[in-house]
Design an enzyme around this catalytic site. Structure first.
Site, PDB file in Angstrom:
ATOM      1  N   HIS A 265       0.852  -1.190   0.000  1.00  0.00           N
ATOM      2  CA  HIS A 265       0.000   0.000   0.000  1.00  0.00           C
ATOM      3  C   HIS A 265       0.882   1.232   0.000  1.00  0.00           C
ATOM      4  O   HIS A 265       1.919   1.246   0.661  1.00  0.00           O
ATOM      5  CB  HIS A 265      -0.927   0.009   1.225  1.00  0.00           C
ATOM      6  CG  HIS A 265      -2.103   0.907   1.045  1.00  0.00           C
ATOM      7  ND1 HIS A 265      -2.031   2.262   1.280  1.00  0.00           N
ATOM      8  CD2 HIS A 265      -3.358   0.652   0.607  1.00  0.00           C
ATOM      9  CE1 HIS A 265      -3.209   2.789   1.007  1.00  0.00           C
ATOM     10  NE2 HIS A 265      -4.030   1.849   0.585  1.00  0.00           N
ATOM     11  N   ASP A 316      -7.795  -5.874  -0.039  1.00  0.00           N
ATOM     12  CA  ASP A 316      -8.266  -6.712  -1.138  1.00  0.00           C
ATOM     13  C   ASP A 316      -8.019  -8.202  -0.902  1.00  0.00           C
ATOM     14  O   ASP A 316      -8.744  -9.038  -1.454  1.00  0.00           O
ATOM     15  CB  ASP A 316      -7.602  -6.279  -2.456  1.00  0.00           C
ATOM     16  CG  ASP A 316      -8.186  -4.969  -2.961  1.00  0.00           C
ATOM     17  OD1 ASP A 316      -9.396  -4.766  -2.785  1.00  0.00           O
ATOM     18  OD2 ASP A 316      -7.436  -4.148  -3.515  1.00  0.00           O
TER      19      ASP A 316
END
Ligand code: ACO
Length: 379
Positions: A265, A316
């Site tokens: 991220h 996710d």
């Protein structure tokens, strides 16, 4: 400082605007949503509708405000003829994200506030409510028509999360499935100046309509480096196949410089604050269905990624195995992300247009200069 010195590839670390909607508290590893800790909302039993209200307004709704908001969503749970026709005439092989992107844009054909060119705060909230109500219908009807099945009408007694599951499968969803879907919708709802929210804000800053800005958001979310990663992460776990194979598979993939989907991220460097709540939801899906293989593969992949690269999973990854456990077809994973993120994008569009200045950054030119034009026959 020279232009070249202030340039940050990928705009990493660049402050591109102000917002009172949400921020990642990197120090405490939390997501602050209009002053609330996002995880407190899931743990406290909030519905996705409450969180959508929080995003579109300044605070959580009272009982009466929530009832009115739910009524407004209910009234809008129907598709205009032009969009219903679009879904019926789309090729069955169209990716659901391509269909959704097109259908979201087509909703502007008949939106009264879009037709009136009204970008006021009140009109933007009304447009957001319509989009929130209609997108789950587009996802489910588009999927069923592509399978040769008739769409299932939404039920007035079901929440947005429950209706989404019901309209996709045509079966009454179980309580654990509704709970997992509701948690995922809350966790997916908003995440600051991410790529898709920024794209929506750029479009909104030209005073383009809400539907145009949301279409830009949908288009930007679809890529595998952003929302498309939930589908790519599940495809990866299917390729891994068994928990025994997970470590070797990840090591081989890292060796060949593959990106491991559902990991990493831009903002979080010590773990995505949303992951623990989604892992909990994914665990309860595994326990209820008796199928734990995909969760185990994800866990071993996580251990391996942490040991080898120090990179944590993002939202996710647990969403992928939770959705798979709920029997949701993989090509619908990213569209479901859209059904949730509409709330965050709409909040950004409203905020941008309430206090607008055109977003128009600079760049460093890296091309040639001083070339001499010769007519085409002389080149
Ligand atoms: N797999 C393998 N290596 C990775 C991964 C990954 N998933 N993520 C980052 N890295 C490595 C990079 O290769 C790079 O290594 P290097 O310095 O040796 O070249 C380093 O970590 C930094 O990575 P960047 O790509 O520069 O990080 P950036 O902040 O630009 O990208 C991103 C973040 C796009 C999310 C990246 O981690 C990625 O591609 N992840 C996979 C896709 C994904 O899961 N996206 C979902 C994002 S969250 C969401 O949308 C809900």
């Amino acid at each position: 400082m020279s232009e070249a010195n202030s340039y940050s590839p990928g705009l990493a670390g660049v402050i591109a605007g102000e917002s009172a909607i949400s921020c990642i508290d990197v120090e405490r590893n939390k997501l602050n949503m209009r002053g609330y800790d996002l995880v407190d909302l899931t743990e406290g039993g909030a519905s996705f509708e409450e969180v959508a209200y929080l995003l579109l307004h300044d605070d959580l709704p009272s009982l009466g405000q929530l009832a009115a908001f739910n009524d407004a969503l209910l009234i809008e749970r129907q598709l205009p003829d032009a969009v219903a026709h679009l879904l019926r005439t789309a090729p069955a092989k169209a990716h659901p994200m391509a269909l959704l992107r097109t259908a979201v844009s087509a909703l502007a054909y008949s939106d009264a506030d879009s037709l009136a060119g009204d970008t006021s705060h009140e009109a933007n909230v009304r447009k957001a409510v319509r989009l929130l109500a209609k997108v789950p219908l587009i996802i489910a009807a588009g999927h069923r028509l592509a399978q040769g099945q008739e769409p299932v009408e939404p039920r007035d007694d079901l929440s947005l999360a429950a209706n989404l599951l019901y309209m996709i499968s045509g079966e009454e969803p179980k309580a654990y499935a509704i709970e997992a879907m509701n948690v995922s919708l809350i966790l997916y709802s908003e995440h600051g100046y991410n790529a898709s929210a920024f794209a929506a804000r750029v479009a909104a800053s030209t005073l383009a309509d809400m539907h145009a800005a949301i279409t830009a958001g949908v288009a930007t979310l679809g890529g595998p480096l952003h929302g498309g990663a939930n589908e790519a992460a599940m495809e990866m776990m299917l390729e891994i196949g068994t928990p025994d194979n997970a470590r070797t598979w990840i090591l081989d993939a890292l060796q060949s410089k593959r990106k491991i989907m559902g990991f990493g991220h831009r903002e979080y460097k010590s773990g995505d604050s949303r992951v623990p709540a989604m892992k909990q939801a994914g665990l309860s899906v595994s326990q209820e269905t008796g199928e734990d293989r995909w969760r185990q593969i994800a866990e071993i992949s996580e251990e391996t990624m942490l040991a080898e690269k120090g990179i944590f999973p993002n939202l996710d990854l647990p969403c992928a195995y939770a959705y798979y456990g709920l029997d949701i077809p993989i090509p619908l994973f990213t569209p479901i992300f859209v059904a949730s993120r509409i709330s965050g994008w709409a909040a950004h569009v409203i905020e941008q247009q309430d206090n607008n200045r055109l977003i128009r950054p600079n760049h460093i030119y890296t091309g040639p200069v001083g070339r001499t034009y010769k007519s085409v026959g002389d080149r």
